[in-house]
Design a protein around this motif. Structure first.
Motif, mmCIF file in Angstrom:
data_model
loop_
_atom_site.group_PDB
_atom_site.id
_atom_site.type_symbol
_atom_site.label_atom_id
_atom_site.label_comp_id
_atom_site.label_asym_id
_atom_site.label_seq_id
_atom_site.Cartn_x
_atom_site.Cartn_y
_atom_site.Cartn_z
ATOM 1 N N GLN A 120 -4.167 23.561 -7.620
ATOM 2 C CA GLN A 120 -2.961 23.726 -7.580
ATOM 3 C C GLN A 120 -1.895 23.667 -6.252
ATOM 4 O OE1 GLN A 120 -1.149 27.303 -9.310
ATOM 5 N NE2 GLN A 120 1.002 26.915 -8.636
ATOM 6 N N SER A 121 -2.797 24.068 -5.091
ATOM 7 C CA SER A 121 -2.256 23.864 -3.905
ATOM 8 C C SER A 121 -2.457 22.573 -3.284
ATOM 9 C CB SER A 121 -3.149 24.747 -2.987
ATOM 10 O OG SER A 121 -2.926 24.755 -1.444
ATOM 11 N N LYS A 122 -3.275 21.735 -3.732
ATOM 12 C CA LYS A 122 -3.714 20.349 -3.349
ATOM 13 C C LYS A 122 -2.492 19.366 -4.127
ATOM 14 C CE LYS A 122 -8.488 20.400 -2.557
ATOM 15 N NZ LYS A 122 -9.884 19.995 -2.859
ATOM 16 N N MET A 123 -2.120 19.758 -5.380
ATOM 17 C CA MET A 123 -1.244 19.137 -6.044
ATOM 18 C C MET A 123 0.120 19.349 -5.468
ATOM 19 S SD MET A 123 -2.090 19.544 -10.070
ATOM 20 C CE MET A 123 -3.705 18.978 -10.969
ATOM 21 N N MET A 124 0.475 20.434 -5.039
ATOM 22 C CA MET A 124 1.917 20.894 -4.389
ATOM 23 C C MET A 124 1.764 19.912 -3.106
ATOM 24 S SD MET A 124 3.593 22.738 -6.382
ATOM 25 C CE MET A 124 4.759 23.340 -5.142
ATOM 26 N N MET A 125 0.816 19.948 -2.388
ATOM 27 C CA MET A 125 0.615 19.121 -1.127
ATOM 28 C C MET A 125 1.271 17.625 -1.375
ATOM 29 S SD MET A 125 -2.310 21.190 1.087
ATOM 30 C CE MET A 125 -2.281 19.780 2.471
ATOM 31 N N THR A 126 0.389 17.251 -2.350
ATOM 32 C CA THR A 126 0.385 16.026 -2.983
ATOM 33 C C THR A 126 2.092 15.384 -3.199
ATOM 34 O OG1 THR A 126 -1.852 15.847 -3.575
ATOM 35 C CG2 THR A 126 -0.153 14.007 -4.416
ATOM 36 N N VAL A 127 2.690 16.479 -4.042
ATOM 37 C CA VAL A 127 4.107 16.384 -4.387
ATOM 38 C C VAL A 127 4.940 16.148 -3.108
ATOM 39 C CG1 VAL A 127 5.991 17.224 -5.513
ATOM 40 C CG2 VAL A 127 3.777 17.162 -6.678
ATOM 41 N N GLY A 128 4.616 17.345 -2.180
ATOM 42 C CA GLY A 128 5.530 17.476 -1.009
ATOM 43 C C GLY A 128 5.476 16.434 0.068
ATOM 44 N N GLN A 129 4.441 15.651 0.071
ATOM 45 C CA GLN A 129 4.258 14.490 0.894
ATOM 46 C C GLN A 129 5.275 13.313 0.589
ATOM 47 O OE1 GLN A 129 0.234 13.451 0.478
ATOM 48 N NE2 GLN A 129 -0.557 15.102 2.149
ATOM 49 N N ILE A 130 5.937 13.402 -0.782
ATOM 50 C CA ILE A 130 6.542 12.279 -0.986
ATOM 51 C C ILE A 130 8.053 12.289 -0.164
ATOM 52 C CG2 ILE A 130 8.045 11.328 -2.890
ATOM 53 C CD1 ILE A 130 6.094 12.231 -5.058
ATOM 54 N N ALA A 131 8.432 13.599 0.042
ATOM 55 C CA ALA A 131 9.564 13.881 0.818
ATOM 56 C C ALA A 131 9.589 13.800 2.008
ATOM 57 C CB ALA A 131 10.335 15.008 0.426
ATOM 58 N N ALA A 132 8.321 14.274 2.548
ATOM 59 C CA ALA A 132 7.781 14.600 3.717
ATOM 60 C C ALA A 132 7.665 12.948 4.609
ATOM 61 C CB ALA A 132 6.595 15.295 4.210
ATOM 62 N N GLN A 133 7.331 12.099 3.734
ATOM 63 C CA GLN A 133 7.044 10.908 3.986
ATOM 64 C C GLN A 133 8.099 9.593 3.670
ATOM 65 O OE1 GLN A 133 2.979 9.541 3.361
ATOM 66 N NE2 GLN A 133 2.185 11.716 3.921
ATOM 67 N N SER A 134 9.299 10.299 3.155
ATOM 68 C CA SER A 134 10.269 9.370 2.635
ATOM 69 C C SER A 134 9.895 8.276 1.991
ATOM 70 C CB SER A 134 10.973 8.893 3.939
ATOM 71 O OG SER A 134 11.576 10.010 4.817
ATOM 72 N N MET A 135 8.803 8.453 0.906
ATOM 73 C CA MET A 135 8.489 7.335 0.103
ATOM 74 C C MET A 135 9.332 7.027 -0.898
ATOM 75 S SD MET A 135 4.814 8.763 -0.910
ATOM 76 C CE MET A 135 3.701 9.526 0.313
ATOM 77 N N GLN A 136 9.438 5.598 -0.985
ATOM 78 C CA GLN A 136 10.327 4.870 -2.028
ATOM 79 C C GLN A 136 9.643 5.037 -3.418
ATOM 80 O OE1 GLN A 136 13.579 3.617 -1.205
ATOM 81 N NE2 GLN A 136 12.826 4.774 0.599
ATOM 82 N N LYS A 137 10.080 4.417 -4.445
ATOM 83 C CA LYS A 137 9.711 4.566 -5.772
ATOM 84 C C LYS A 137 8.282 4.072 -6.040
ATOM 85 C CE LYS A 137 11.479 2.170 -9.038
ATOM 86 N NZ LYS A 137 12.547 1.643 -10.047
ATOM 87 N N GLU A 138 7.888 2.869 -5.709
ATOM 88 C CA GLU A 138 6.669 2.447 -6.014
ATOM 89 C C GLU A 138 5.562 3.295 -5.077
ATOM 90 O OE1 GLU A 138 9.224 0.487 -5.271
ATOM 91 O OE2 GLU A 138 9.755 -0.323 -7.258
ATOM 92 N N GLU A 139 5.856 3.318 -4.143
ATOM 93 C CA GLU A 139 4.831 4.030 -3.194
ATOM 94 C C GLU A 139 4.692 5.438 -3.549
ATOM 95 O OE1 GLU A 139 4.307 5.430 1.448
ATOM 96 O OE2 GLU A 139 6.216 4.627 0.848
ATOM 97 N N ALA A 140 5.732 6.306 -4.291
ATOM 98 C CA ALA A 140 5.670 7.722 -4.762
ATOM 99 C C ALA A 140 4.719 7.560 -6.007
ATOM 100 C CB ALA A 140 6.988 8.149 -5.033
ATOM 101 N N LEU A 141 4.846 6.596 -6.714
ATOM 102 C CA LEU A 141 4.338 6.596 -8.019
ATOM 103 C C LEU A 141 2.561 6.384 -7.821
ATOM 104 C CD1 LEU A 141 6.695 4.170 -10.126
ATOM 105 C CD2 LEU A 141 6.200 6.637 -10.632
ATOM 106 N N GLU A 142 2.386 5.540 -6.905
ATOM 107 C CA GLU A 142 0.955 5.211 -6.698
ATOM 108 C C GLU A 142 0.412 6.598 -5.837
ATOM 109 O OE1 GLU A 142 -0.816 2.933 -7.782
ATOM 110 O OE2 GLU A 142 0.879 1.756 -8.475
ATOM 111 N N HIS A 143 1.196 7.010 -5.243
ATOM 112 C CA HIS A 143 0.885 8.364 -4.380
ATOM 113 C C HIS A 143 0.388 9.419 -5.286
ATOM 114 C CE1 HIS A 143 0.592 11.317 -1.457
ATOM 115 N NE2 HIS A 143 1.546 12.173 -1.964
ATOM 116 N N LEU A 144 1.246 9.632 -6.325
ATOM 117 C CA LEU A 144 1.097 10.718 -7.158
ATOM 118 C C LEU A 144 -0.186 10.594 -8.212
ATOM 119 C CD1 LEU A 144 4.744 11.601 -8.206
ATOM 120 C CD2 LEU A 144 3.048 13.270 -6.957
#
Length: 300
Positions: A153-177
Protein backbone atom coordinates in the motif's frame (compact mmCIF):
# COMPACT_ATOMS: atom_id res chain seq x y z
CA UNK A 1 0.90 -24.77 -5.51
CA UNK A 2 0.04 -21.11 -6.02
CA UNK A 3 -0.32 -18.67 -3.19
CA UNK A 4 -3.76 -17.52 -2.16
CA UNK A 5 -3.59 -14.12 -3.88
CA UNK A 6 -1.08 -11.69 -5.41
CA UNK A 7 -0.71 -10.10 -1.96
CA UNK A 8 0.07 -13.35 -0.17
CA UNK A 9 3.68 -13.88 0.81
CA UNK A 10 5.35 -16.48 -1.37
CA UNK A 11 6.39 -18.47 1.69
CA UNK A 12 2.87 -18.49 3.12
CA UNK A 13 1.44 -21.88 2.21
CA UNK A 14 -2.13 -22.80 2.95
CA UNK A 15 -2.65 -26.36 4.19
CA UNK A 16 -4.87 -28.33 6.51
CA UNK A 17 -1.93 -29.30 8.69
CA UNK A 18 1.08 -27.19 9.65
CA UNK A 19 4.37 -28.64 8.45
CA UNK A 20 7.17 -29.82 10.69
CA UNK A 21 10.71 -31.00 9.99
CA UNK A 22 12.35 -33.45 12.44
CA UNK A 23 16.09 -34.05 12.24
CA UNK A 24 17.98 -36.80 14.08
CA UNK A 25 20.76 -39.16 13.05
CA UNK A 26 19.23 -41.98 15.10
CA UNK A 27 16.45 -43.68 13.06
CA UNK A 28 14.56 -44.84 16.18
CA UNK A 29 14.34 -41.29 17.53
CA UNK A 30 13.33 -40.02 14.12
CA UNK A 31 10.52 -42.56 13.83
CA UNK A 32 9.35 -41.77 17.37
CA UNK A 33 9.13 -38.08 16.58
CA UNK A 34 7.27 -38.84 13.38
CA UNK A 35 4.72 -41.03 15.18
CA UNK A 36 4.29 -38.47 17.95
CA UNK A 37 3.32 -35.61 15.65
CA UNK A 38 1.94 -37.14 12.45
CA UNK A 39 -1.70 -36.71 13.53
CA UNK A 40 -1.42 -32.93 13.90
CA UNK A 41 1.41 -32.09 11.50
CA UNK A 42 2.67 -32.98 8.09
CA UNK A 43 6.03 -34.32 9.26
CA UNK A 44 9.17 -34.29 7.11
CA UNK A 45 12.17 -36.35 8.25
CA UNK A 46 15.92 -35.95 7.82
CA UNK A 47 18.85 -37.91 9.27
CA UNK A 48 21.34 -35.03 9.11
CA UNK A 49 21.57 -31.28 8.92
CA UNK A 50 22.76 -31.52 5.32
CA UNK A 51 19.77 -33.61 4.31
CA UNK A 52 17.43 -31.28 6.21
CA UNK A 53 18.77 -28.24 4.35
CA UNK A 54 18.16 -30.03 1.06
CA UNK A 55 14.58 -30.79 2.08
CA UNK A 56 13.96 -27.16 2.99
CA UNK A 57 15.46 -26.02 -0.31
CA UNK A 58 13.13 -28.34 -2.22
CA UNK A 59 9.94 -28.15 -0.13
CA UNK A 60 10.11 -24.66 1.35
CA UNK A 61 9.22 -23.27 4.75
CA UNK A 62 7.94 -25.32 7.68
CA UNK A 63 6.28 -24.09 10.85
CA UNK A 64 8.51 -25.97 13.31
CA UNK A 65 11.90 -27.66 13.19
CA UNK A 66 12.93 -30.15 15.88
CA UNK A 67 16.61 -31.05 15.66
CA UNK A 68 18.94 -33.22 17.68
CA UNK A 69 22.03 -31.34 18.85
CA UNK A 70 24.70 -34.02 18.64
CA UNK A 71 24.85 -35.22 15.03
CA UNK A 72 27.82 -36.09 12.81
CA UNK A 73 28.86 -33.58 10.13
CA UNK A 74 26.88 -30.71 11.64
CA UNK A 75 25.61 -29.86 15.12
CA UNK A 76 21.96 -29.07 15.52
CA UNK A 77 22.64 -25.44 16.46
CA UNK A 78 24.86 -25.03 13.39
CA UNK A 79 22.15 -26.50 11.15
CA UNK A 80 19.44 -24.29 12.66
CA UNK A 81 21.57 -21.17 12.24
CA UNK A 82 21.71 -21.90 8.49
CA UNK A 83 17.91 -21.91 8.27
CA UNK A 84 17.43 -18.43 9.77
CA UNK A 85 18.17 -16.25 6.68
CA UNK A 86 15.69 -18.02 4.39
CA UNK A 87 13.06 -18.94 6.99
CA UNK A 88 13.13 -16.34 9.76
CA UNK A 89 9.62 -17.15 11.04
CA UNK A 90 10.18 -20.89 11.46
CA UNK A 91 10.28 -21.87 15.14
CA UNK A 92 13.26 -24.04 16.12
CA UNK A 93 13.57 -26.56 18.94
CA UNK A 94 16.73 -28.43 20.01
CA UNK A 95 16.81 -31.90 21.56
CA UNK A 96 19.92 -32.59 23.60
CA UNK A 97 21.11 -35.33 25.88
CA UNK A 98 24.35 -33.53 26.65
CA UNK A 99 25.29 -30.40 28.52
CA UNK A 100 26.18 -28.30 25.49
CA UNK A 101 25.44 -25.20 27.49
CA UNK A 102 27.70 -22.83 25.57
CA UNK A 103 26.31 -23.80 22.16
CA UNK A 104 22.71 -23.67 23.37
CA UNK A 105 23.01 -20.31 25.12
CA UNK A 106 24.67 -18.77 22.07
CA UNK A 107 21.97 -20.15 19.76
CA UNK A 108 19.12 -19.03 22.02
CA UNK A 109 20.57 -15.55 22.43
CA UNK A 110 20.96 -15.24 18.66
CA UNK A 111 17.28 -16.06 18.20
CA UNK A 112 18.03 -19.30 16.43
CA UNK A 113 16.44 -21.60 19.02
CA UNK A 114 13.01 -21.18 20.62
CA UNK A 115 13.43 -23.87 23.28
CA UNK A 116 15.66 -26.81 24.11
CA UNK A 117 14.38 -30.13 25.45
CA UNK A 118 16.62 -32.63 27.24
CA UNK A 119 16.69 -36.31 26.36
CA UNK A 120 14.93 -38.51 27.15
CA UNK A 121 12.07 -36.11 26.57
CA UNK A 122 8.67 -36.24 28.16
CA UNK A 123 6.10 -36.69 25.35
CA UNK A 124 3.54 -34.42 26.99
CA UNK A 125 6.10 -31.67 27.57
CA UNK A 126 7.36 -31.89 24.00
CA UNK A 127 3.83 -31.77 22.59
CA UNK A 128 3.06 -28.72 24.72
CA UNK A 129 6.21 -26.94 23.53
CA UNK A 130 5.52 -27.82 19.89
CA UNK A 131 1.91 -26.60 20.13
CA UNK A 132 3.19 -23.29 21.51
CA UNK A 133 5.82 -23.15 18.77
CA UNK A 134 3.22 -23.72 16.05
CA UNK A 135 1.00 -20.98 17.49
CA UNK A 136 3.99 -18.64 17.61
CA UNK A 137 4.73 -19.38 13.96
CA UNK A 138 1.15 -18.58 12.92
CA UNK A 139 1.29 -15.31 14.85
CA UNK A 140 4.59 -14.35 13.20
CA UNK A 141 3.30 -15.21 9.74
CA UNK A 142 0.15 -13.19 10.33
CA UNK A 143 2.21 -10.18 11.35
CA UNK A 144 4.51 -10.64 8.36
CA UNK A 145 1.53 -10.84 6.01
CA UNK A 146 0.04 -7.61 7.35
CA UNK A 147 3.40 -5.87 7.08
CA UNK A 148 3.74 -7.16 3.52
CA UNK A 149 0.37 -5.68 2.56
CA UNK A 150 1.18 -2.40 4.31
CA UNK A 151 4.40 -2.15 2.31
CA UNK A 152 2.47 -2.73 -0.93
CA UNK A 153 0.00 0.00 0.00
CA UNK A 154 2.84 2.40 0.85
CA UNK A 155 4.51 1.76 -2.50
CA UNK A 156 1.25 2.41 -4.33
CA UNK A 157 0.70 5.67 -2.46
CA UNK A 158 4.21 6.77 -3.34
CA UNK A 159 3.59 5.90 -6.99
CA UNK A 160 0.40 7.98 -7.02
CA UNK A 161 2.07 10.87 -5.20
CA UNK A 162 4.83 11.10 -7.80
CA UNK A 163 2.30 12.23 -10.43
CA UNK A 164 1.77 15.58 -8.72
CA UNK A 165 5.33 15.86 -7.40
CA UNK A 166 6.73 15.54 -10.92
CA UNK A 167 3.91 17.50 -12.64
CA UNK A 168 3.19 14.63 -15.02
CA UNK A 169 0.93 15.12 -18.03
CA UNK A 170 -1.82 12.67 -18.95
CA UNK A 171 0.13 10.19 -21.09
CA UNK A 172 3.08 10.13 -18.71
CA UNK A 173 0.79 9.66 -15.69
CA UNK A 174 -1.03 6.75 -17.32
CA UNK A 175 2.19 4.95 -18.18
CA UNK A 176 3.63 5.70 -14.73
CA UNK A 177 0.64 4.25 -12.89
CA UNK A 178 0.32 1.12 -15.00
CA UNK A 179 4.01 0.32 -14.82
CA UNK A 180 4.25 0.98 -11.09
CA UNK A 181 1.10 -0.88 -10.08
CA UNK A 182 1.82 -3.80 -12.38
CA UNK A 183 5.20 -4.33 -10.73
CA UNK A 184 3.91 -3.84 -7.19
CA UNK A 185 1.10 -6.36 -7.67
CA UNK A 186 3.21 -8.82 -9.69
CA UNK A 187 0.70 -8.67 -12.53
CA UNK A 188 1.49 -9.89 -16.03
CA UNK A 189 -0.49 -7.10 -17.68
CA UNK A 190 -1.94 -3.81 -16.53
CA UNK A 191 -3.93 -1.14 -18.37
CA UNK A 192 -5.58 2.10 -17.33
CA UNK A 193 -8.32 3.21 -19.72
CA UNK A 194 -9.85 6.69 -19.53
CA UNK A 195 -13.60 6.91 -19.93
CA UNK A 196 -14.00 10.20 -21.84
CA UNK A 197 -11.44 9.64 -24.59
CA UNK A 198 -9.34 6.90 -26.14
CA UNK A 199 -6.32 7.56 -23.92
CA UNK A 200 -4.84 4.53 -22.22
CA UNK A 201 -1.70 3.48 -20.46
CA UNK A 202 -0.45 -0.09 -20.48
CA UNK A 203 2.36 -2.25 -19.19
CA UNK A 204 3.32 -5.86 -19.70
CA UNK A 205 1.29 -7.88 -22.16
CA UNK A 206 -1.81 -5.68 -21.94
CA UNK A 207 -3.91 -5.37 -25.11
CA UNK A 208 -5.88 -2.19 -24.47
CA UNK A 209 -8.29 -2.73 -27.37
CA UNK A 210 -9.32 -6.18 -26.18
CA UNK A 211 -9.46 -5.01 -22.57
CA UNK A 212 -11.75 -2.08 -23.39
CA UNK A 213 -14.11 -4.48 -25.18
CA UNK A 214 -14.19 -7.01 -22.34
CA UNK A 215 -17.37 -7.64 -20.39
CA UNK A 216 -15.51 -7.33 -17.09
CA UNK A 217 -14.46 -3.74 -17.81
CA UNK A 218 -17.94 -2.89 -19.11
CA UNK A 219 -19.49 -4.25 -15.90
CA UNK A 220 -16.99 -2.37 -13.72
CA UNK A 221 -17.86 0.95 -15.38
CA UNK A 222 -21.62 0.32 -15.30
CA UNK A 223 -21.70 -0.78 -11.66
CA UNK A 224 -18.87 1.47 -10.42
CA UNK A 225 -17.70 -1.59 -8.50
CA UNK A 226 -14.66 -3.81 -8.88
CA UNK A 227 -15.17 -6.97 -10.96
CA UNK A 228 -13.06 -10.12 -10.77
CA UNK A 229 -12.57 -13.40 -12.59
CA UNK A 230 -10.45 -16.32 -11.33
CA UNK A 231 -9.79 -19.79 -12.76
CA UNK A 232 -10.42 -18.41 -16.23
CA UNK A 233 -8.65 -21.25 -18.03
CA UNK A 234 -10.93 -23.82 -16.40
CA UNK A 235 -13.96 -22.20 -18.08
CA UNK A 236 -14.14 -23.17 -21.75
CA UNK A 237 -16.17 -20.11 -22.72
CA UNK A 238 -13.92 -17.63 -20.91
CA UNK A 239 -10.64 -19.24 -21.96
CA UNK A 240 -11.65 -19.00 -25.62
CA UNK A 241 -12.19 -15.25 -25.33
CA UNK A 242 -9.59 -13.29 -27.36
CA UNK A 243 -8.45 -11.51 -24.20
CA UNK A 244 -7.63 -14.72 -22.35
CA UNK A 245 -6.04 -16.95 -24.99
CA UNK A 246 -2.62 -15.90 -23.66
CA UNK A 247 -3.16 -18.05 -20.57
CA UNK A 248 -4.62 -15.40 -18.27
CA UNK A 249 -5.99 -17.06 -15.14
CA UNK A 250 -7.19 -14.01 -13.18
CA UNK A 251 -8.57 -10.64 -14.26
CA UNK A 252 -9.46 -7.67 -12.05
CA UNK A 253 -11.18 -4.48 -13.26
CA UNK A 254 -11.32 -1.48 -10.90
CA UNK A 255 -13.24 1.70 -11.81
CA UNK A 256 -11.60 5.01 -10.90
CA UNK A 257 -14.41 7.23 -9.61
CA UNK A 258 -14.24 11.03 -9.47
CA UNK A 259 -17.21 12.95 -8.02
CA UNK A 260 -19.56 10.04 -8.67
CA UNK A 261 -18.46 9.51 -12.25
CA UNK A 262 -16.19 6.84 -13.70
CA UNK A 263 -13.01 8.61 -14.75
CA UNK A 264 -11.41 5.44 -16.03
CA UNK A 265 -10.81 1.76 -15.33
CA UNK A 266 -7.78 -0.14 -14.11
CA UNK A 267 -7.33 -3.64 -15.54
CA UNK A 268 -4.95 -6.25 -14.08
CA UNK A 269 -4.26 -9.72 -15.46
CA UNK A 270 -2.30 -12.62 -13.96
CA UNK A 271 -1.33 -15.94 -15.52
CA UNK A 272 -0.88 -17.39 -12.02
CA UNK A 273 -4.04 -19.24 -10.85
CA UNK A 274 -4.64 -17.31 -7.63
CA UNK A 275 -7.67 -18.34 -5.60
CA UNK A 276 -8.89 -14.82 -4.82
CA UNK A 277 -8.37 -11.18 -5.75
CA UNK A 278 -10.53 -9.78 -2.95
CA UNK A 279 -7.63 -8.39 -0.91
CA UNK A 280 -6.17 -6.70 -4.00
CA UNK A 281 -9.55 -5.13 -4.74
CA UNK A 282 -9.84 -3.92 -1.13
CA UNK A 283 -6.34 -2.45 -1.17
CA UNK A 284 -6.95 -0.58 -4.41
CA UNK A 285 -10.25 0.63 -3.01
CA UNK A 286 -8.43 2.25 -0.09
CA UNK A 287 -6.26 4.38 -2.35
CA UNK A 288 -8.80 4.90 -5.15
CA UNK A 289 -9.66 8.48 -4.06
CA UNK A 290 -5.99 9.51 -4.27
CA UNK A 291 -5.68 7.85 -7.67
CA UNK A 292 -8.73 9.72 -8.93
CA UNK A 293 -7.49 13.10 -7.67
CA UNK A 294 -4.01 12.68 -9.09
CA UNK A 295 -5.25 11.34 -12.40
CA UNK A 296 -7.83 14.11 -12.75
CA UNK A 297 -5.16 16.73 -12.13
CA UNK A 298 -2.95 15.15 -14.78
CA UNK A 299 -5.80 14.98 -17.29
CA UNK A 300 -6.71 18.64 -16.75
Amino acid sequence: MSTLSPLTLASRQQSKKPRMLVVDDEPDNLDLLFRTFRRDFKVLKAESGVEALEILADDGEVAVIISDQRMPEMKGTEFLSKTVPDFPDTVRIILTGFTDVEDLVEAINAGQVYRYITKPWDPDELKFVVDKASATYELLKGQSAELHKAEKQSKMMMTVGQIAAQSMQKEEALEHLTRGFCEILNADACALLLADDDSAGSYGLADTEKISDSQLVTDAIASQQSQTLVNIQSDETLSSSPLYTDGTQCHLAIPVIYQGKALGTFSFQWTTPYKTLDDVSQLLGLIAPQIALSLKAAVL
